[in-house]
Design a protein around this motif. Structure first.
Motif, PDB file in Angstrom:
ATOM      1  N   ASN A 154      23.244  -6.100  14.601  1.00 18.13           N
ATOM      2  CA  ASN A 154      22.061  -5.901  15.495  1.00 18.13           C
ATOM      3  C   ASN A 154      22.274  -4.580  16.108  1.00 18.13           C
ATOM      4  O   ASN A 154      21.899  -4.275  17.238  1.00 18.13           O
ATOM      5  N   SER A 155      23.131  -3.506  15.554  1.00 20.24           N
ATOM      6  CA  SER A 155      23.320  -2.398  16.095  1.00 20.24           C
ATOM      7  C   SER A 155      21.941  -1.620  15.982  1.00 20.24           C
ATOM      8  O   SER A 155      21.579  -1.544  14.778  1.00 20.24           O
ATOM      9  N   ASN A 156      21.700  -0.748  16.923  1.00 24.23           N
ATOM     10  CA  ASN A 156      20.520   0.129  16.747  1.00 24.23           C
ATOM     11  C   ASN A 156      20.833   1.465  16.008  1.00 24.23           C
ATOM     12  O   ASN A 156      20.827   2.557  16.771  1.00 24.23           O
ATOM     13  N   THR A 157      20.965   1.397  14.728  1.00 23.15           N
ATOM     14  CA  THR A 157      21.524   2.569  13.942  1.00 23.15           C
ATOM     15  C   THR A 157      20.231   2.812  12.981  1.00 23.15           C
ATOM     16  O   THR A 157      19.605   1.942  12.503  1.00 23.15           O
ATOM     17  N   GLY A 158      20.137   4.075  12.847  1.00 20.13           N
ATOM     18  CA  GLY A 158      19.131   4.764  11.816  1.00 20.13           C
ATOM     19  C   GLY A 158      19.722   4.563  10.248  1.00 20.13           C
ATOM     20  O   GLY A 158      20.851   4.252  10.081  1.00 20.13           O
ATOM     21  N   GLY A 159      18.746   4.544   9.234  1.00 21.07           N
ATOM     22  CA  GLY A 159      19.291   4.624   7.980  1.00 21.07           C
ATOM     23  C   GLY A 159      19.503   3.321   7.354  1.00 21.07           C
ATOM     24  O   GLY A 159      19.898   3.195   6.285  1.00 21.07           O
ATOM     25  N   HIS A 160      19.073   1.995   8.196  1.00 21.59           N
ATOM     26  CA  HIS A 160      19.308   0.735   7.481  1.00 21.59           C
ATOM     27  C   HIS A 160      17.976   0.464   6.930  1.00 21.59           C
ATOM     28  O   HIS A 160      16.973   0.501   7.736  1.00 21.59           O
ATOM     29  N   TYR A 161      17.887  -0.412   5.467  1.00 17.12           N
ATOM     30  CA  TYR A 161      16.868  -0.605   4.974  1.00 17.12           C
ATOM     31  C   TYR A 161      16.685  -2.480   4.599  1.00 17.12           C
ATOM     32  O   TYR A 161      18.087  -2.614   4.252  1.00 17.12           O
ATOM     33  N   LYS A 162      15.770  -2.601   3.885  1.00 16.68           N
ATOM     34  CA  LYS A 162      15.845  -4.107   3.373  1.00 16.68           C
ATOM     35  C   LYS A 162      15.057  -3.826   2.005  1.00 16.68           C
ATOM     36  O   LYS A 162      14.100  -2.805   2.041  1.00 16.68           O
ATOM     37  N   ALA A 163      15.597  -4.090   0.744  1.00 18.02           N
ATOM     38  CA  ALA A 163      14.977  -4.310  -0.188  1.00 18.02           C
ATOM     39  C   ALA A 163      13.719  -5.194  -0.320  1.00 18.02           C
ATOM     40  O   ALA A 163      14.065  -6.329  -0.203  1.00 18.02           O
ATOM     41  N   ILE A 164      12.552  -4.727  -0.596  1.00 20.82           N
ATOM     42  CA  ILE A 164      11.432  -5.775  -0.184  1.00 20.82           C
ATOM     43  C   ILE A 164      10.330  -5.846  -1.377  1.00 20.82           C
ATOM     44  O   ILE A 164       9.406  -6.657  -1.565  1.00 20.82           O
ATOM     45  N   GLY A 165      10.713  -5.132  -2.518  1.00 20.50           N
ATOM     46  CA  GLY A 165       9.926  -5.365  -3.715  1.00 20.50           C
ATOM     47  C   GLY A 165       9.832  -4.170  -4.537  1.00 20.50           C
ATOM     48  O   GLY A 165      10.643  -3.480  -4.874  1.00 20.50           O
ATOM     49  N   ILE A 166       8.665  -4.254  -5.268  1.00 20.18           N
ATOM     50  CA  ILE A 166       8.264  -3.308  -6.297  1.00 20.18           C
ATOM     51  C   ILE A 166       7.057  -2.563  -6.309  1.00 20.18           C
ATOM     52  O   ILE A 166       5.942  -3.013  -5.803  1.00 20.18           O
ATOM     53  N   TYR A 167       7.072  -1.334  -6.624  1.00 15.66           N
ATOM     54  CA  TYR A 167       5.857  -0.283  -6.985  1.00 15.66           C
ATOM     55  C   TYR A 167       5.648  -0.490  -8.355  1.00 15.66           C
ATOM     56  O   TYR A 167       6.542   0.174  -9.178  1.00 15.66           O
ATOM     57  N   ILE A 168       4.379  -0.702  -8.632  1.00 13.97           N
ATOM     58  CA  ILE A 168       4.073  -0.810 -10.085  1.00 13.97           C
ATOM     59  C   ILE A 168       3.364   0.524 -10.555  1.00 13.97           C
ATOM     60  O   ILE A 168       2.375   0.959 -10.106  1.00 13.97           O
ATOM     61  N   LEU A 169       4.035   1.090 -11.683  1.00 17.97           N
ATOM     62  CA  LEU A 169       3.405   2.470 -12.050  1.00 17.97           C
ATOM     63  C   LEU A 169       2.408   1.893 -13.343  1.00 17.97           C
ATOM     64  O   LEU A 169       1.507   2.777 -13.223  1.00 17.97           O
ATOM     65  N   GLY A 170       2.705   1.220 -14.203  1.00 23.81           N
ATOM     66  CA  GLY A 170       1.868   0.902 -15.237  1.00 23.81           C
ATOM     67  C   GLY A 170       2.659   0.403 -16.413  1.00 23.81           C
ATOM     68  O   GLY A 170       3.964   0.873 -16.419  1.00 23.81           O
ATOM     69  N   ASP A 171       1.797   0.591 -17.502  1.00 20.61           N
ATOM     70  CA  ASP A 171       2.484   0.232 -18.903  1.00 20.61           C
ATOM     71  C   ASP A 171       2.524   1.152 -19.969  1.00 20.61           C
ATOM     72  O   ASP A 171       2.196   0.956 -21.237  1.00 20.61           O
ATOM     73  N   GLY A 172       2.820   2.263 -19.473  1.00 22.63           N
ATOM     74  CA  GLY A 172       2.817   3.537 -20.560  1.00 22.63           C
ATOM     75  C   GLY A 172       1.767   4.465 -20.559  1.00 22.63           C
ATOM     76  O   GLY A 172       1.074   4.519 -19.334  1.00 22.63           O
ATOM     77  N   VAL A 173       1.653   5.305 -21.563  1.00 24.54           N
ATOM     78  CA  VAL A 173       0.633   6.509 -21.378  1.00 24.54           C
ATOM     79  C   VAL A 173       0.031   6.611 -22.520  1.00 24.54           C
ATOM     80  O   VAL A 173       0.440   6.625 -23.382  1.00 24.54           O
ATOM     81  N   GLU A 174      -1.085   6.545 -22.419  1.00 22.60           N
ATOM     82  CA  GLU A 174      -2.063   6.836 -23.486  1.00 22.60           C
ATOM     83  C   GLU A 174      -3.523   7.446 -23.259  1.00 22.60           C
ATOM     84  O   GLU A 174      -4.275   6.926 -22.455  1.00 22.60           O
ATOM     85  N   THR A 175      -3.992   8.545 -23.735  1.00 23.97           N
ATOM     86  CA  THR A 175      -5.315   9.066 -23.434  1.00 23.97           C
ATOM     87  C   THR A 175      -5.939   9.982 -24.678  1.00 23.97           C
ATOM     88  O   THR A 175      -4.801  10.608 -25.341  1.00 23.97           O
TER      89      THR A 175
END
Length: 584
Positions: free
Chosen positions: A520-541
């Motif tokens: 509970n120390s009030n220090t910066g730079g501490h984070y939690k892993a909370i999930g994923i950002y979905i980019l997509g399934d490849g590239v085609e155009t």
């Protein structure tokens, strides 16, 4: 003890006769220390057995009466009393009555002997006989060999008494994926069974090459999707678990093991990690395997090492249904061990093999003695996000959400995909794009989309979904590109499938800032892993068609090169100073 029933007149759930595959299956070169010779039900040295052998996968509490020892150790014994019905007639379809002259009571060992004789199994590895349960050192030695024992067997027999078929008509209607409705119902019963929810049975599935699932009155043969010589069904056993050690491109990854392990239970907490260590046998060099070791130390040692060598541990999303209800009814035992957020114990890991293709980190990812993950990089992207209106973190009044409209959209999208059609991202409106992302996030990541990132002033092609374990207004995306490779299938026989390739889907891990650090120390730079950002399934155009699901990064990016993808996403987010992210 739960009394079980076993009908000898079994009916196969396979559309094609798989007896020849089962009877001709061969073992590897490894032999266990001891095996049971079925004809005599006698323990014999494994090294003297030239023929192949089979293994058994079962629930401990279904094999006898669980009795606590009187020696003060807190340990339990399993007493094999005569409480099992062995029946020679078919399972009754209209009532539960059997003819007395067609049934007899027997011990679990007698039941196993009968089952092996019925399926022509000559040698069996059965832990109650083949492991000296009274000698701790011998027991640990055999536990360390279980990955060899199961992976070298001709096949593993899994007895699941919850599996049975009552209605003969279920055999007459073919199911699109599983063959018949009878097999589909068997899979449903397996997913609700005690066998499916135990830690050791998970390890036994994941290292076995082939399995024979035996129920009260039915059975079916299951192999890896990557095997081209045996008809199989596309189901939960083959798509994520049985393929783990059989993939053509190498062993599975830690996310595949954890997506089930986090929702399994065990009588002894030590066994949760010892079973996982058998899935990754190299782990035995890094953990204390003694049952006397503190269980928290065992958990910490496993996760600390596995995360540094396999970053797929970061590929997890929400474990909730859109309604907010937990997707797993089984208790998440991992939450009892104060595991850090990056373990993914509070989320749901991706279903398929995930590899870390590219990172833009200044130093290798490391984990300290306090179980804090340290990530240092000049490349990081702070984004503002919004929750889905119809998701588990929705801030809208439920009475104002048009659920019927959303359900209709999902139905239309599902129908279009079955016909090989995709939403045209260029012409679609925001709601349609969000709905399609919602649909595909579940397919790709084994989780539902909870939030989305949309930058005002940018085209809708820049909209991206996130699947998070917690609700945040803003979060950090870090340059660790995760490539999820799901198998594509081709049909073999009437309802058989094998994997004939892979489809890539790209993710980035997401982190939320903590108000307080460790203690509970009030220090910066501490984070939690909370999930994923979905980019997509490849590239085609091309000049005439642009598929939304093939869009990664900016609109003008046309590549499937992982280094180009991650650089494109982060080229505007390179900072002058290196930042350290401490993940708790």
């Amino acid at each position: 003890m739960v009394n079980i029933i076993y009908c000898r007149n079994q009916r196969s759930l396979d559309l094609e006769n798989t007896s020849q595959y089962r009877l001709s299956a061969t073992s590897g070169k490894f032999r266990p220390t001891w095996l049971v010779k079925v004809s005599e039900w006698k323990k014999v040295p494994g090294k003297g057995v030239k023929e192949g052998y089979c293994t058994i996968s079962y629930c401990w509490e279904q094999s006898g009466d669980i009795v606590k020892k009187n020696d003060g150790s807190g340990e339990y014994d399993c007493i094999d009393n005569k409480g099992n019905l062995i029946i020679t007639q078919d399972y009754p379809s209209t009532n539960n009555e059997f003819h007395e002259d067609e049934m007899r009571l027997g011990t679990y060992a007698e039941f196993l002997k009968q089952l092996c004789e019925d399926f022509k199994i000559e040698y069996l590895w059965y832990d109650k006989i083949c492991i000296n349960q009274l000698e701790p050192k011998a027991k640990i030695k055999e536990i360390k060999e279980m990955h060899n024992i199961y992976s070298n067997a001709c096949y593993t027999v899994a007895f699941v008494p919850e599996v049975h078929v009552v209605d003969p008509q279920d055999f007459e209607i073919e199911h699109p994926q599983h063959g018949t409705n009878a097999r589909a119902r068997a899979i449903e019963a397996i997913l609700e069974s005690k066998w499916w929810k135990r830690s050791w049975t998970l390890e036994e599935i994941m290292v076995s090459r082939r399995m024979l699932i035996v129920g009260i009155n039915t059975n079916f043969w299951q192999t890896s999707l990557y095997s081209c010589d045996v008809p199989t069904g596309v189901n939960n056993l083959s798509t994520s678990l049985l393929d783990f050690a059989n993939q053509g491109n190498g062993r599975g990854t830690v996310n595949q093991a954890l997506q089930e392990a986090h929702f399994r239970t065990s009588t002894k907490h030590h066994d949760i990690i010892l079973s996982l260590a058998n899935v990754f046998p190299g782990m035995f060099e890094h953990i204390n395997t003694s049952y006397k070791a503190p269980v928290q130390t065992l958990f910490n040692d496993f996760y600390r090492h596995i995360a540094t060598v396999d970053h797929s541990i970061l590929c997890f999303g929400s474990s909730l249904f859109p309604s907010g209800r937990p997707r797993q009814v089984t208790e998440n035992m991992m939450r009892d061990f104060n595991l850090p957020s990056w373990s993914g114990a509070r989320g749901k890991h991706s279903l398929y093999r995930v590899t870390t293709t590219t990172t833009l980190l200044n130093t290798p990812l490391c984990i300290d003695d306090r179980m804090q993950m340290h990530i240092t990089t000049r490349y990081y992207w702070k984004i503002h996000i919004k929750p889905y209106d119809y998701g588990c973190f929705s801030r809208s009044d439920p009475n104002t959400i048009d659920h019927a409209y959303h359900a209709n959209q999902m139905k239309q999208i599902k129908s279009a995909k079955l016909n090989g059609q995709w939403t045209n991202l260029i012409t679609a409106d925001k709601e349609t794009i969000l709905t399609e992302w919602f649909s595909n996030t579940k397919i790709w990541s084994n989780s539902f989309a909870t939030h989305y990132h949309y930058r005002q002033g940018f085209p809708l092609t820049q909209l991206r979904p996130l699947s998070l374990t917690e609700d945040y207004d803003e979060c950090f995306v870090l340059p660790i590109l995760l490539d999820s490779k799901g198998p594509s299938h081709k049909q073999v026989g009437r309802r058989g499938f094998v994997a004939n390739g892979f489809n890539s889907t790209y993710f980035l891990p997401v982190f939320g800032e903590c108000s307080f650090g460790i203690n509970n120390s009030n220090t910066g730079g501490h984070y939690k892993a909370i999930g994923i950002y979905i980019l997509g399934d490849g590239v085609e155009t091309n000049n005439s068609t642009f598929h939304w699901n093939h869009c990664i990064g900016r609109d003008n990016v046309v590549t499937d090169n992982s280094e180009e993808i991650v650089k494109t996403v982060f080229d505007q987010h390179c900072h002058d100073d290196v930042k350290e992210f401490i993940i708790e």
